[in-house]
Design an enzyme around this catalytic site. Structure first.
Site, PDB file in Angstrom:
ATOM      1  N   ARG A 225      44.714  40.715  38.311  1.00 32.59           N
ATOM      2  CA  ARG A 225      45.525  41.920  38.471  1.00 32.59           C
ATOM      3  C   ARG A 225      44.638  43.131  38.207  1.00 32.59           C
ATOM      4  O   ARG A 225      43.764  43.094  37.323  1.00 32.59           O
ATOM      5  CB  ARG A 225      46.698  41.932  37.483  1.00 32.59           C
ATOM      6  N   HIS A 273      44.832  42.923  48.427  1.00 31.57           N
ATOM      7  CA  HIS A 273      45.681  41.934  47.736  1.00 31.57           C
ATOM      8  C   HIS A 273      46.059  40.783  48.680  1.00 31.57           C
ATOM      9  O   HIS A 273      47.242  40.495  48.905  1.00 31.57           O
ATOM     10  CB  HIS A 273      46.940  42.623  47.165  1.00 31.57           C
TER      11      HIS A 273
HETATM   12  P1  NAP Z   1      48.305  30.230  34.981  1.00 37.22           P
HETATM   13  O1  NAP Z   1      48.366  28.845  35.512  1.00 37.22           O
HETATM   14  O2  NAP Z   1      49.408  30.709  34.115  1.00 37.22           O
HETATM   15  O3  NAP Z   1      46.917  30.363  34.216  1.00 37.22           O
HETATM   16  C1  NAP Z   1      46.594  31.447  33.434  1.00 37.22           C
HETATM   17  C2  NAP Z   1      45.272  31.164  32.709  1.00 37.22           C
HETATM   18  O4  NAP Z   1      44.885  32.349  32.012  1.00 37.22           O
HETATM   19  C3  NAP Z   1      45.408  30.049  31.673  1.00 37.22           C
HETATM   20  O5  NAP Z   1      44.249  29.249  31.679  1.00 37.22           O
HETATM   21  C4  NAP Z   1      45.502  30.817  30.349  1.00 37.22           C
HETATM   22  O6  NAP Z   1      44.997  30.125  29.237  1.00 37.22           O
HETATM   23  C5  NAP Z   1      44.617  32.010  30.661  1.00 37.22           C
HETATM   24  N1  NAP Z   1      44.952  33.136  29.789  1.00 37.22           N
HETATM   25  C6  NAP Z   1      46.107  33.850  29.742  1.00 37.22           C
HETATM   26  N2  NAP Z   1      46.031  34.787  28.783  1.00 37.22           N
HETATM   27  C7  NAP Z   1      44.823  34.647  28.207  1.00 37.22           C
HETATM   28  C8  NAP Z   1      44.164  35.303  27.147  1.00 37.22           C
HETATM   29  N3  NAP Z   1      44.740  36.302  26.474  1.00 37.22           N
HETATM   30  N4  NAP Z   1      42.924  34.882  26.810  1.00 37.22           N
HETATM   31  C9  NAP Z   1      42.342  33.862  27.462  1.00 37.22           C
HETATM   32  N5  NAP Z   1      42.916  33.190  28.494  1.00 37.22           N
HETATM   33  C10 NAP Z   1      44.141  33.585  28.843  1.00 37.22           C
HETATM   34  O7  NAP Z   1      48.187  31.289  36.170  1.00 37.22           O
HETATM   35  P2  NAP Z   1      47.620  31.064  37.664  1.00 37.22           P
HETATM   36  O8  NAP Z   1      48.622  30.408  38.510  1.00 37.22           O
HETATM   37  O9  NAP Z   1      46.278  30.445  37.570  1.00 37.22           O
HETATM   38  O10 NAP Z   1      47.514  32.580  38.143  1.00 37.22           O
HETATM   39  C11 NAP Z   1      46.739  33.520  37.462  1.00 37.22           C
HETATM   40  C12 NAP Z   1      46.995  34.917  37.987  1.00 37.22           C
HETATM   41  O11 NAP Z   1      46.425  35.089  39.270  1.00 37.22           O
HETATM   42  C13 NAP Z   1      48.459  35.285  38.229  1.00 37.22           C
HETATM   43  O12 NAP Z   1      49.126  35.597  37.014  1.00 37.22           O
HETATM   44  C14 NAP Z   1      48.339  36.486  39.135  1.00 37.22           C
HETATM   45  O13 NAP Z   1      48.223  37.666  38.367  1.00 37.22           O
HETATM   46  C15 NAP Z   1      47.016  36.233  39.868  1.00 37.22           C
HETATM   47  N6  NAP Z   1      47.230  35.973  41.303  1.00 37.22           N
HETATM   48  C16 NAP Z   1      46.661  36.825  42.200  1.00 37.22           C
HETATM   49  C17 NAP Z   1      46.811  36.597  43.541  1.00 37.22           C
HETATM   50  C18 NAP Z   1      46.146  37.475  44.581  1.00 37.22           C
HETATM   51  O14 NAP Z   1      46.472  37.377  45.751  1.00 37.22           O
HETATM   52  N7  NAP Z   1      45.203  38.290  44.184  1.00 37.22           N
HETATM   53  C19 NAP Z   1      47.585  35.507  43.984  1.00 37.22           C
HETATM   54  C20 NAP Z   1      48.156  34.668  43.048  1.00 37.22           C
HETATM   55  C21 NAP Z   1      47.960  34.902  41.689  1.00 37.22           C
HETATM   56  P3  NAP Z   1      45.692  28.775  28.689  1.00 37.22           P
HETATM   57  O15 NAP Z   1      45.408  27.738  29.765  1.00 37.22           O
HETATM   58  O16 NAP Z   1      44.994  28.476  27.441  1.00 37.22           O
HETATM   59  O17 NAP Z   1      47.150  29.070  28.559  1.00 37.22           O
HETATM   60  C1  GLV Z   2      50.163  37.435  44.028  1.00 44.64           C
HETATM   61  O1  GLV Z   2      49.508  38.310  43.559  1.00 44.64           O
HETATM   62  C2  GLV Z   2      50.899  36.490  43.264  1.00 44.64           C
HETATM   63  O2  GLV Z   2      51.061  36.688  42.050  1.00 44.64           O
HETATM   64  O3  GLV Z   2      51.344  35.491  43.857  1.00 44.64           O
END
Ligand code: NAP
Ligand code: GLV
Length: 310
Positions: A225, A273
């Protein structure tokens, strides 16, 4: 239980998802925002952002489904305990993120910024090519997306590190956690990739301090983000040459304002994005599967811990 569902979003997606839900749960009633005849009967809302005063409009709401992987835009800390908050987990999101990060890493690793600049001057000059294992890629966030990205890069021979809140063991990846873990990881990083959710803890964490811990000449990719980066600090680090390149998909303000320096900075690549976009054809099935789990009294995939914020 026959669910009453409200969908708020683009029409075509709504039609696809309504069909996917109807196939799995023929009894479910599907309404499209703002056409909701009996708001007090609504069980769940499916949306990217909540309509104003949604929690008051739908007094018996039991669940909110984000149409994306992230939930920061739904302000998890404002949602009462009685309402489940569910994010989207879909292999199509994971695959897109893998290709986005891989192509971005390759753009840096294979010097495409440099050759693009040389092309503008019709300059035919070859540079040394590093091998993947000579390039250390560090992923902030080892969740659904970060872990898959890390594993793919590792399979291709890159030296891969990852950082998360909790300690992890992932084959082929050096896993770090906690503040000291972050500092240790940053010190050995050539390309830093953020795949973190936006929370109070991660907001602004890619700051002058964080960037200073990276070796001179490191690069940054952000597909988490926009608010995780302090833009002024990144721009200063790019201008000083401490950071070589930045590839950015997400921004504090989207669309990125025309006047923003990122647009014209020669060392910054901007994408709108698109790293991983929710697909109309697959994500409706994930929603339907989750509704079935909910109906059976099981935990749904992607239920968010609202106090943690992700
Ligand atoms: P997720 O499965 O919830 O994974 C989040 C990861 O971040 C986990 O490994 C978590 O650690 C770690 N984390 C969270 N807070 C932390 C902190 N304070 N310190 C250290 N590590 C921390 O999420 P995801 O599905 O992988 O998605 C991640 C993010 O990608 C989304 O929230 C979104 O903002 C972004 N995203 C962007 C796009 C785009 O098009 N650009 C698309 C989809 C998603 P733990 O494993 O220890 O809990
Ligand atoms: C996109 O940014 C998502 O969170 O799926």
């Amino acid at each position: 239980m026959a669910f009453n569902l409200v969908y708020k979003g683009p029409q075509l997606r709504g039609e696809c998802w309504q069909q996917a839900v109807a196939e799995a749960l023929p009894d479910a009633n599907w309404f499209t925002w703002p056409d909701v005849p009996a708001p007090e009967d609504v069980d769940a809302i499916i949306a990217w952002t909540l309509p104003d005063k949604a929690l008051k409009t739908f007094p018996n709401l039991k669940a909110i489904f984000s149409v994306g992987a992230g939930v920061d835009q739904l302000q998890p800390d404002t949602i009462p305990d009685s309402i489940k908050l569910v994010r989207l987990i879909d292999p199509s999101l994971t695959q897109q993120m893998q290709t986005y990060v891989l192509s971005s890493v390759m753009m840096i690793h294979r010097d495409h910024f440099l050759y693009q600049a040389q092309k503008a001057q019709k300059n035919w000059q070859q540079h040394k090519v590093a091998l993947p294992h000579e390039c250390s890629v560090s992923i902030l966030g080892l969740g659904e997306l970060g872990k898959a990205v890390a594993e793919q890069l590792s399979m291709l021979g890159f030296t891969v590190n990852g950082w998360s809140r909790s300690a992890k063991q992932i084959n082929g990846i050096s896993a770090f956690h906690g503040p000291q873990g972050l500092s240790d990881m940053l010190a050995t990083t050539d390309i830093l990739v953020s795949l973190l959710p936006l929370t109070e803890e991660t907001r602004g964490m890619i700051s002058a301090d964080t960037l200073a811990k990276l070796p001179k000449g490191a690069s940054v990719i952000n597909a988490g983000r926009g608010e995780q980066i302090i833009d002024e600090d990144l721009l200063a680090a790019l201008d000083s040459g401490h950071i070589q390149y930045a590839i950015l998909d997400v921004f504090k303000d989207e669309p990125l304002p025309e006047s923003h320096p990122y647009w014209t900075h020669p060392s910054v690549h901007v994408t709108p994005h698109i790293a991983s976009i929710t697909r109309n054809d697959t994500a409706g099935h994930r929603l339907a599967e989750n509704l079935l789990r909910w109906q059976r009294g099981e935990r749904m995939t992607g239920e968010v811990d609202k106090t943690r914020g992700y």
